[in-house]
Design a protein around this motif. Structure first.
Motif, PDB file in Angstrom:
ATOM      1  N   ALA A  86       0.864  -1.206  -0.286  1.00 41.64           N
ATOM      2  CA  ALA A  86      -0.062  -0.156  -0.080  1.00 41.64           C
ATOM      3  C   ALA A  86       0.849   1.247   0.131  1.00 41.64           C
ATOM      4  O   ALA A  86       0.238   2.184  -0.773  1.00 41.64           O
ATOM      5  CB  ALA A  86      -0.981   0.199   1.135  1.00 41.64           C
ATOM      6  N   ALA A  87       1.828   1.280   0.554  1.00 44.82           N
ATOM      7  CA  ALA A  87       2.985   2.438   0.667  1.00 44.82           C
ATOM      8  C   ALA A  87       3.677   2.656  -0.593  1.00 44.82           C
ATOM      9  O   ALA A  87       3.846   3.852  -0.999  1.00 44.82           O
ATOM     10  CB  ALA A  87       4.051   2.058   1.863  1.00 44.82           C
ATOM     11  N   GLU A  88       3.551   1.636  -1.641  1.00 41.94           N
ATOM     12  CA  GLU A  88       4.084   1.965  -3.158  1.00 41.94           C
ATOM     13  C   GLU A  88       3.041   2.362  -3.943  1.00 41.94           C
ATOM     14  O   GLU A  88       3.209   2.735  -4.983  1.00 41.94           O
ATOM     15  CB  GLU A  88       4.863   0.817  -3.528  1.00 41.94           C
ATOM     16  CG  GLU A  88       6.054   0.436  -2.656  1.00 41.94           C
ATOM     17  CD  GLU A  88       6.334  -0.975  -3.132  1.00 41.94           C
ATOM     18  OE1 GLU A  88       7.865  -0.938  -3.585  1.00 41.94           O
ATOM     19  OE2 GLU A  88       5.970  -2.095  -3.010  1.00 41.94           O
ATOM     20  N   VAL A  89       1.564   2.415  -3.458  1.00 40.73           N
ATOM     21  CA  VAL A  89       0.685   2.785  -4.488  1.00 40.73           C
ATOM     22  C   VAL A  89       0.488   4.413  -4.410  1.00 40.73           C
ATOM     23  O   VAL A  89       0.542   4.919  -3.588  1.00 40.73           O
ATOM     24  CB  VAL A  89      -0.639   2.300  -3.943  1.00 40.73           C
ATOM     25  CG1 VAL A  89      -1.910   2.587  -4.872  1.00 40.73           C
ATOM     26  CG2 VAL A  89      -1.023   0.677  -4.008  1.00 40.73           C
ATOM     27  N   VAL A  90       0.718   4.628  -5.834  1.00 36.97           N
ATOM     28  CA  VAL A  90       0.749   6.238  -6.132  1.00 36.97           C
ATOM     29  C   VAL A  90      -0.689   6.877  -6.037  1.00 36.97           C
ATOM     30  O   VAL A  90      -1.360   7.807  -5.402  1.00 36.97           O
ATOM     31  CB  VAL A  90       1.216   6.611  -7.190  1.00 36.97           C
ATOM     32  CG1 VAL A  90       0.827   8.336  -7.674  1.00 36.97           C
ATOM     33  CG2 VAL A  90       3.015   6.391  -7.556  1.00 36.97           C
ATOM     34  N   SER A  91      -1.653   5.878  -6.680  1.00 42.19           N
ATOM     35  CA  SER A  91      -3.052   6.401  -6.722  1.00 42.19           C
ATOM     36  C   SER A  91      -3.940   5.182  -7.236  1.00 42.19           C
ATOM     37  O   SER A  91      -3.466   4.207  -8.027  1.00 42.19           O
ATOM     38  CB  SER A  91      -3.564   7.712  -7.620  1.00 42.19           C
ATOM     39  OG  SER A  91      -3.202   7.155  -8.908  1.00 42.19           O
ATOM     40  N   ILE A  92      -5.307   5.176  -7.015  1.00 43.94           N
ATOM     41  CA  ILE A  92      -6.408   4.272  -7.517  1.00 43.94           C
ATOM     42  C   ILE A  92      -7.401   4.950  -7.828  1.00 43.94           C
ATOM     43  O   ILE A  92      -8.015   5.861  -7.292  1.00 43.94           O
ATOM     44  CB  ILE A  92      -6.815   3.117  -6.351  1.00 43.94           C
ATOM     45  CG1 ILE A  92      -5.586   2.290  -5.992  1.00 43.94           C
ATOM     46  CG2 ILE A  92      -7.792   2.238  -7.028  1.00 43.94           C
ATOM     47  CD1 ILE A  92      -5.877   1.361  -4.805  1.00 43.94           C
ATOM     48  N   ASN A  93      -7.691   4.894  -9.042  1.00 43.22           N
ATOM     49  CA  ASN A  93      -8.630   5.687  -9.808  1.00 43.22           C
ATOM     50  C   ASN A  93      -9.891   4.964  -9.996  1.00 43.22           C
ATOM     51  O   ASN A  93      -9.816   3.651  -9.933  1.00 43.22           O
ATOM     52  CB  ASN A  93      -8.383   6.263 -11.070  1.00 43.22           C
ATOM     53  CG  ASN A  93      -7.153   7.155 -11.059  1.00 43.22           C
ATOM     54  OD1 ASN A  93      -7.089   7.875 -10.056  1.00 43.22           O
ATOM     55  ND2 ASN A  93      -6.141   7.316 -12.009  1.00 43.22           N
ATOM     56  N   PRO A  94     -11.170   5.508  -9.928  1.00 49.33           N
ATOM     57  CA  PRO A  94     -12.317   4.735 -10.142  1.00 49.33           C
ATOM     58  C   PRO A  94     -12.658   4.220 -11.236  1.00 49.33           C
ATOM     59  O   PRO A  94     -11.911   4.674 -12.407  1.00 49.33           O
ATOM     60  CB  PRO A  94     -13.422   5.727  -9.811  1.00 49.33           C
ATOM     61  CG  PRO A  94     -12.911   7.190 -10.274  1.00 49.33           C
ATOM     62  CD  PRO A  94     -11.301   7.040  -9.840  1.00 49.33           C
ATOM     63  N   PRO A  95     -13.486   2.925 -11.674  1.00 50.74           N
ATOM     64  CA  PRO A  95     -13.480   2.673 -12.983  1.00 50.74           C
ATOM     65  C   PRO A  95     -13.888   3.854 -13.958  1.00 50.74           C
ATOM     66  O   PRO A  95     -14.835   4.610 -13.853  1.00 50.74           O
ATOM     67  CB  PRO A  95     -14.721   1.661 -12.814  1.00 50.74           C
ATOM     68  CG  PRO A  95     -14.744   1.335 -11.385  1.00 50.74           C
ATOM     69  CD  PRO A  95     -14.306   2.428 -10.846  1.00 50.74           C
TER      70      PRO A  95
END
Length: 187
Positions: free
Chosen positions: A41-50
């Motif tokens: 999780a620390a390496e995730v930059v962003s999660i965008n919606p579908p």
């Protein structure tokens, strides 16, 4: 993600050899395959919606159009140099006519991009016009340069290949449809 073939305890990332592209070969474009790759999780930059990529493409429909206009200007630079060297009135006239079209499309694009009330359909139409203009300007440069355009490392060949690239860069289904419609209308 690392940009090299890497194996974790469970997953791995592998890359193809660089693709042999017709334009922008310096990018060393590859394909990548991720197989059960763990990302903390620390390496995730962003999660965008579908569908966010589609919404972004729609919102920024004109952005790639400026690349096509830059390519059109490059074709015009070559055409202008040829007009000066060959001293043929029809080459100079072609340059002036295409130059005016590019300036007009560029001004419209600047107006559209700064006006939030401009309809998507208007922006889409202008994008397809910018693509067609890049193709026409590069083809005019090819035509006026005669056989010199066929040399692999000629600047006119590079601009012609870049017109191909900017035809498909950032392409969406809507851009493809508008571009094809424009080609059919012109024929």
């Amino acid at each position: 993600l690392p940009f090299e073939n890497t194996t974790q305890s469970v997953g791995q990332i592998s890359f193809s050899q660089p693709m042999e592209l017709l334009a922008v070969t310096a990018t060393n474009t590859v394909s990548a395959k991720l197989d059960r790759w763990y990302l903390s999780a620390a390496e995730v930059v962003s999660i965008n919606p579908p569908n966010s990529i589609h919404q972004s493409s729609r919102k920024n429909i004109l952005n790639h159009g400026f690349y096509a206009l830059g390519c059109a200007y490059a074709g015009l630079d070559i055409l202008e140099n040829i007009a000066q060297k060959k001293q043929l009135d029809f080459v100079h006239s072609s340059f002036k006519c295409l130059q005016q079209e590019v300036k007009t499309i560029e001004q419209q694009a600047l107006n559209f991009i700064t006006n939030p009330d401009t309809a998507y359909e208007q922006k889409l139409q202008l994008r397809s016009q910018a693509i067609a203009l890049a193709q026409r300007c590069s083809l005019a440069a090819v035509t006026a340069s005669s056989g010199a355009a066929n040399y692999l490392y000629s600047s006119v060949g590079r601009v012609y290949r870049e017109a191909l690239l900017f035809t498909v860069s950032g392409q969406t289904i809507d851009v493809m449809a508008a571009s094809l419609k424009s080609l059919i209308r012109d024929s």
